[in-house]
Design a protein around this motif. Structure first.
Motif, PDB file in Angstrom:
ATOM      1  N   GLN A 125       0.830  -1.212  -0.322  1.00 19.94           N
ATOM      2  CA  GLN A 125      -0.155  -0.255  -0.068  1.00 19.94           C
ATOM      3  C   GLN A 125       0.841   1.175  -0.047  1.00 19.94           C
ATOM      4  N   GLY A 126       0.196   2.159  -0.083  1.00 20.30           N
ATOM      5  CA  GLY A 126       0.696   3.625  -0.696  1.00 20.30           C
ATOM      6  C   GLY A 126       0.077   4.753  -0.348  1.00 20.30           C
ATOM      7  N   MET A 127       0.549   5.820  -0.117  1.00 20.56           N
ATOM      8  CA  MET A 127      -0.689   6.962   0.064  1.00 20.56           C
ATOM      9  C   MET A 127       0.478   8.260  -0.619  1.00 20.56           C
ATOM     10  N   THR A 128      -0.084   9.002  -2.054  1.00 26.77           N
ATOM     11  CA  THR A 128      -0.094   9.139  -3.169  1.00 26.77           C
ATOM     12  C   THR A 128      -0.280  10.545  -2.962  1.00 26.77           C
ATOM     13  N   THR A 129      -0.257  11.916  -3.415  1.00 27.19           N
ATOM     14  CA  THR A 129      -0.029  13.340  -3.443  1.00 27.19           C
ATOM     15  C   THR A 129      -0.699  13.257  -4.985  1.00 27.19           C
ATOM     16  N   THR A 130      -1.578  14.665  -5.049  1.00 26.15           N
ATOM     17  CA  THR A 130      -2.260  14.236  -5.808  1.00 26.15           C
ATOM     18  C   THR A 130      -2.469  16.078  -7.164  1.00 26.15           C
ATOM     19  N   TYR A 131      -1.650  17.160  -6.321  1.00 32.25           N
ATOM     20  CA  TYR A 131      -1.318  18.274  -7.251  1.00 32.25           C
ATOM     21  C   TYR A 131      -1.245  18.424  -8.088  1.00 32.25           C
ATOM     22  N   SER A 132      -1.331  19.353  -9.069  1.00 30.65           N
ATOM     23  CA  SER A 132      -1.026  19.482 -10.300  1.00 30.65           C
ATOM     24  C   SER A 132      -0.608  20.909 -10.113  1.00 30.65           C
ATOM     25  N   SER A 133       0.490  20.992 -11.510  1.00 30.64           N
ATOM     26  CA  SER A 133       1.829  22.175 -11.520  1.00 30.64           C
ATOM     27  C   SER A 133       0.962  23.724 -11.007  1.00 30.64           C
ATOM     28  N   ASN A 134      -0.327  23.827 -11.519  1.00 34.87           N
ATOM     29  CA  ASN A 134      -0.939  24.894 -11.200  1.00 34.87           C
ATOM     30  C   ASN A 134      -1.988  24.824  -9.980  1.00 34.87           C
ATOM     31  N   SER A 135      -1.921  24.170  -9.682  1.00 29.89           N
ATOM     32  CA  SER A 135      -3.100  23.399  -8.204  1.00 29.89           C
ATOM     33  C   SER A 135      -2.833  22.618  -7.105  1.00 29.89           C
ATOM     34  N   PHE A 136      -3.331  23.063  -5.742  1.00 29.42           N
ATOM     35  CA  PHE A 136      -3.571  22.101  -5.005  1.00 29.42           C
ATOM     36  C   PHE A 136      -4.078  21.545  -5.236  1.00 29.42           C
ATOM     37  N   ILE A 137      -5.634  21.099  -5.660  1.00 33.09           N
ATOM     38  CA  ILE A 137      -6.199  20.770  -5.946  1.00 33.09           C
ATOM     39  C   ILE A 137      -6.436  20.657  -7.771  1.00 33.09           C
ATOM     40  N   THR A 138      -6.361  19.170  -7.189  1.00 29.67           N
ATOM     41  CA  THR A 138      -6.091  19.217  -9.177  1.00 29.67           C
ATOM     42  C   THR A 138      -7.685  18.649  -9.750  1.00 29.67           C
ATOM     43  N   ASP A 139      -7.820  18.444 -10.922  1.00 27.06           N
ATOM     44  CA  ASP A 139      -8.623  17.667 -12.110  1.00 27.06           C
ATOM     45  C   ASP A 139      -8.112  16.960 -12.514  1.00 27.06           C
ATOM     46  N   SER A 140      -9.048  15.707 -13.198  1.00 22.89           N
ATOM     47  CA  SER A 140      -8.759  14.378 -13.191  1.00 22.89           C
ATOM     48  C   SER A 140      -7.894  14.603 -15.010  1.00 22.89           C
ATOM     49  N   ALA A 141      -7.713  16.199 -15.799  1.00 28.69           N
ATOM     50  CA  ALA A 141      -6.713  15.563 -16.920  1.00 28.69           C
ATOM     51  C   ALA A 141      -5.615  15.457 -16.053  1.00 28.69           C
ATOM     52  N   SER A 142      -5.312  16.724 -15.351  1.00 24.38           N
ATOM     53  CA  SER A 142      -3.405  17.101 -14.660  1.00 24.38           C
ATOM     54  C   SER A 142      -3.194  15.880 -13.903  1.00 24.38           C
ATOM     55  N   ALA A 143      -4.219  15.063 -13.273  1.00 21.77           N
ATOM     56  CA  ALA A 143      -3.639  14.119 -12.108  1.00 21.77           C
ATOM     57  C   ALA A 143      -3.664  12.775 -13.622  1.00 21.77           C
ATOM     58  N   GLY A 144      -4.610  12.437 -14.037  1.00 25.37           N
ATOM     59  CA  GLY A 144      -4.016  11.477 -15.570  1.00 25.37           C
ATOM     60  C   GLY A 144      -3.096  11.198 -15.827  1.00 25.37           C
ATOM     61  N   THR A 145      -3.028  12.665 -16.426  1.00 24.06           N
ATOM     62  CA  THR A 145      -1.699  13.488 -17.008  1.00 24.06           C
ATOM     63  C   THR A 145       0.067  12.698 -16.221  1.00 24.06           C
ATOM     64  N   ALA A 146      -0.212  13.163 -15.099  1.00 27.46           N
ATOM     65  CA  ALA A 146       0.928  12.677 -14.263  1.00 27.46           C
ATOM     66  C   ALA A 146       1.518  11.325 -14.520  1.00 27.46           C
ATOM     67  N   ILE A 147      -0.282  10.825 -13.708  1.00 27.18           N
ATOM     68  CA  ILE A 147      -0.616   9.078 -13.637  1.00 27.18           C
ATOM     69  C   ILE A 147       0.140   8.433 -14.737  1.00 27.18           C
ATOM     70  N   ALA A 148      -0.577   8.875 -16.403  1.00 22.05           N
ATOM     71  CA  ALA A 148       0.384   8.083 -17.030  1.00 22.05           C
ATOM     72  C   ALA A 148       1.370   8.104 -17.770  1.00 22.05           C
ATOM     73  N   THR A 149       2.094   9.904 -17.682  1.00 23.33           N
ATOM     74  CA  THR A 149       3.433   9.790 -18.136  1.00 23.33           C
ATOM     75  C   THR A 149       4.757  10.348 -17.475  1.00 23.33           C
ATOM     76  N   GLY A 150       4.131  10.227 -16.271  1.00 21.44           N
ATOM     77  CA  GLY A 150       5.373  10.359 -14.562  1.00 21.44           C
ATOM     78  C   GLY A 150       5.982  11.990 -15.035  1.00 21.44           C
ATOM     79  N   LYS A 151       4.379  12.936 -15.597  1.00 15.97           N
ATOM     80  CA  LYS A 151       5.409  14.777 -15.796  1.00 15.97           C
ATOM     81  C   LYS A 151       3.689  14.997 -15.523  1.00 15.97           C
ATOM     82  N   LYS A 152       3.951  16.291 -14.240  1.00 16.83           N
ATOM     83  CA  LYS A 152       2.714  17.570 -14.197  1.00 16.83           C
ATOM     84  C   LYS A 152       2.994  18.005 -15.028  1.00 16.83           C
ATOM     85  N   THR A 153       1.483  18.648 -15.196  1.00 15.33           N
ATOM     86  CA  THR A 153       0.844  19.319 -15.483  1.00 15.33           C
ATOM     87  C   THR A 153      -0.311  19.955 -15.386  1.00 15.33           C
ATOM     88  N   ASN A 154      -0.678  21.642 -15.742  1.00 16.12           N
ATOM     89  CA  ASN A 154      -1.652  22.298 -15.497  1.00 16.12           C
ATOM     90  C   ASN A 154      -3.017  21.558 -15.889  1.00 16.12           C
TER      91      ASN A 154
END
Length: 467
Positions: free
Chosen positions: A65-94
């Motif tokens: 088990q792990g605990m995972t942070t979810t913030y995006s490049s421009n917001s502490f509270i992410t949306d699905s596009a930026s959070a999904g991009t982080a998971i799918a690519t290993g990189k942050k975006t807006n």
């Protein structure tokens, strides 16, 4: 000398074993799913306080088990596009961006595209539309998640092997462009669009798109609480395994997207139903893992939390009875449709008419009725006010009504709030929140997903295992 060579061979074999990545990778993403959504589902399945201790959900039985942070490049509270991009690519975006960098000039490679380049088969499954943010980040690169047609076009012209679940949100761009399904056929996709076709599908020559026959809203499958004979998320996951299994391996991403939608609407029963349905899909991957334990990795995570759900409500203090939400027989979405049809047919004319529908579908009853969960005077007053707004067709726009209804049907959201409160469940938002999500792993490379880390590390670890 022989002993030295033997020792060297053993060390080399051990090194190769450690470096060998999984042949089969499953990535499950519960959209809007963090520990509160998981815990609510776990407690709903429990028959008693003592029974709640043992894990009921398959994901809770994973060894890592792990605990995972979810913030995006421009917001502490992410949306699905930026959070999904982080998971799918290993990189942050807006927020709002699909697998591009924050400057919108660089396309990030995705783990699904990398898996395909290595000769693996790739399947993308979602209970919402196939051009929605989370599935999109694995195959598309767009400046905005709202560019549905352009995103869908990248799906039907891709070399991925399977897309399945919901349909496309805007298949012809509202009549402005060619139908995506026509383009898909031209690019070698077989279309499976009815339940009968799905049930008859045992093999496919080439690529395939499988869409549920019933998609009532924005191209998404129905909530599991409303599902009748249509295929479930578990059904299509099992079908994808059957179709994609091969000696070169596969990468399958499965998203349960309407956990998020239910939590936006503060509908705990619909969220719990889809979380359990999601877990049944995970169980299909576990069946496969049990047959191929040396070659398989399963990762389960969420992209963010939605709704600020918590186990605990001020009105019930330390009392919680999560199974009480089982009195709800349909989602807010289905109840909205029922109210609309009853109103248009002239069958919803009085508050008493509404109370009859409420009793049948939520188990909430006016004081003095013999069965059901009684509504007190304050709750009846809340419901009557919401009914007045609904019948008039107008809700005043102010901070009070937003907190009460969040832009949703005032009757439906008032009912879910009342029932959730009686179950000891509280909400703080109609949007996403910034709390970390849980991540679970089982199989080859599982140790990489233990601990506290960022969502980009999920993508980075998947790339590492695929190399």
């Amino acid at each position: 000398m022989k002993k030295t060579l033997l020792l060297f061979s053993l060390v080399l074999l051990l090194a190769l074993t450690v470096l060998a990545g999984p042949k089969y990778i499953f990535l499950f993403i519960g959209d809007g799913m963090a520990l509160p959504q998981i815990n609510a589902a776990q407690l709903f399945l429990s028959s008693s306080f003592e029974d709640a201790v043992a894990p009921k959900l398959s994901m809770l039985k994973f060894p890592v088990q792990g605990m995972t942070t979810t913030y995006s490049s421009n917001s502490f509270i992410t949306d699905s596009a930026s959070a999904g991009t982080a998971i799918a690519t290993g990189k942050k975006t807006n927020d709002g961006v699909i697998s591009l960098d924050p400057t919108l000039t660089e396309a990030y490679p995705t783990v699904a595209q990398f898996a395909k380049s290595k000769g693996m088969k790739v399947g993308i499954i979602s209970s919402v539309s196939l051009d929605h943010a989370t599935p999109a980040v694995f195959y598309a690169h767009q400046k905005s998640r709202n560019d549905y047609y352009e995103i869908g076009l990248q799906a039907v012209t891709s070399n991925f092997d399977l897309f399945g679940g919901g349909t496309f949100n805007r298949p012809d761009n509202r009549g402005k462009d060619r139908d995506l399904f026509e383009i898909a056929v031209e690019n070698g996709f077989t279309l499976i669009r009815t339940q009968a076709e799905f049930e008859a599908l045992n093999s496919v020559d080439g690529k395939v798109i499988i869409t549920n026959e019933v998609t009532p809203s924005s191209g998404a499958m129905v909530y599991d609480i409303d599902r009748k004979n249509e295929f479930s998320l578990a059904d299509i996951t099992a079908k994808a395994i059957e179709l994609l299994k091969n000696d070169s391996g596969f990468f399958i991403m499965v998203e349960s997207g309407k956990i998020d939608w239910a939590c936006h609407a503060n509908d705990a029963a619909a969220s719990v139903g889809d979380t359990i349905a999601f877990d049944r899909a995970i169980a299909e991957a576990i069946k496969f893992y049990n047959e191929h334990p040396e070659d398989t990795l399963i990762v389960v995570t969420g992209d963010h939390e939605t709704g600020g759900l918590t186990l605990g409500f001020a009105g019930t203090k330390y009392v919680a009875n999560v199974p009480a939400i089982g009195n709800q027989k349909m989602s807010y979405e289905a109840f909205d449709a029922l109210l609309s049809s009853q109103k248009s047919e002239g069958k919803l004319n009085s508050f008493e008419d509404l109370l009859s529908l409420v009793e049948d579908n939520f188990g909430l009853v006016a004081t003095g009725r013999p069965q059901g969960i009684p509504l007190d005077e304050a709750e009846l007053a809340r419901l009557q006010e919401a009914f007045g707004y609904y019948m008039s067709g107008s809700v005043p726009k102010n901070s009070r009504t937003y907190i009460l209804y969040g832009g949703y049907n005032p009757v439906s959201v008032t009912l879910t709030h009342i029932l959730n409160e009686k179950a000891g469940l509280g909400w703080t938002s109609y949007s996403h929140t910034g709390v970390p999500v849980a991540t679970f792993a089982m199989g080859v490379g599982q140790e990489l997903f233990a601990g506290f880390y960022d969502n980009t590390d999920i993508g980075k670890n998947l790339f590492k295992l695929l190399n």
